[in-house]
Write an enzyme that holds these catalytic residues in place. Sequence first.
Site: not given
Ligand SMILES: *Cc1c(COP(=O)(O)O)cnc(C)c1O
Length: 405
Positions: A135, A220, A249
Amino acid sequence: MSKTEDIKELYSKYVMKTYAQSLVLVKGKGAKVWDADGKVYLDFLAGISVLNIGHSHPAVVKAIQDQVAKLTHVSNLYYNENQAKLAEKLSQLSLGGKCFFCNSGAEANEAQIKLARLWGHDKGKYGVISMKNSFHGRTLATAAATGQTKIQKGFEPMPEGFSYAEYNDIESVKSMIDDKTVAILVEAIQGEGGIIPATDEFMVGIRTLCDEKELLMLCDEVQCGMARTGDWFAFQSSGVEPDVFSLAKGLGNGYPIGAIVSNQKLADVYQPGKHASTFGGTPLACAAALATIGVIEEEELLDAATRAGDLFKEGLEAFIEKYEHVKEVRGRGLMLGMELDQPAKPLVDAMAEMGLLALATADKVVRFLPPLNVKDGEIEEALDIIDDALAEIHGVAVNQEAVSA
Ligand SMILES: *Cc1c(COP(=O)(O)O)cnc(C)c1O
């Protein structure tokens, strides 16, 4: 009508239905939150790994209050001291290169994908290999980088240049590389995918492939970064370093901020006019992030996450013996998943009813992301609730030995 009902009605009339909300939350402190009717919950979701140092931490509250009264925003046409200090800090904690600031995880991933494309442009390379079940966000490019068709469905045609390899299978990654490939993008622990850690072997394999084939390694760290797993950044436990990684986050502990951090090789790829964000790295956002990092250091939350994580994990693992539908517990530090052999949502709903917030993910996994300074007593309280909820949903404990033990 209760306050909760009033708010739900306004949502149903005026807020687009992109989420399936349940509670109306009005106040938070540490690992606890309160709903509009005064009920208290243990928050083991923490905004999905946003509130890594807990709700309303006094150091972050003060930093935001002081900064908002002094200087909120200046535009990136000007320097601001907090952005400089935050960039220095993030660079020193990781890859030693430079940072770019934005506002969210998707934007941070977008920034590193664009950086990789810019780096590869003159060689005609643009392809990014990401992992199945990953994701990376909800913008068009990050949805395209996300290896789950359900995220992309209905928005086609997707941007070009993305392909998906099997996670934890280096031969699969190798087989996807072609003469257009510029980068490999990976989460050191897949979050939305169900708390699935990459093996060290896989992380080392990707680094080696990138070195051999002159590709960039992108991580990521939006969910698994910022001390969540007991390391500042989750890739660090494998001993390899990516060329660049994304954060969001937990970075501002609830104040929106995203970032990418590069090594020296990529430090000067972006030049004026190539990328930008109006709100990226404001004095206010960076004040929140600097205060958050300060708390992680002062309260020694890397060690705390490891220690509390071990305690919590041990407690969860006991349920594998005790309940037949609990199959596996995965993760590191305070990024833990408990996999069932059936949908996790009914269990998560029962837990919420009993005063514990967590999240169902990848259908059968209960995801736990408590604040890193969660108290041992709160972990014990949470384990008792999970035990009760499992008994309620899945019937009484099946393994009598484990019960009496
Ligand atoms: C939450 C998340 C995103 C997206 O972040 P947003 O602030 O919602 O755009 C991308 N990568 C990972 C691994 C995430 O957990």
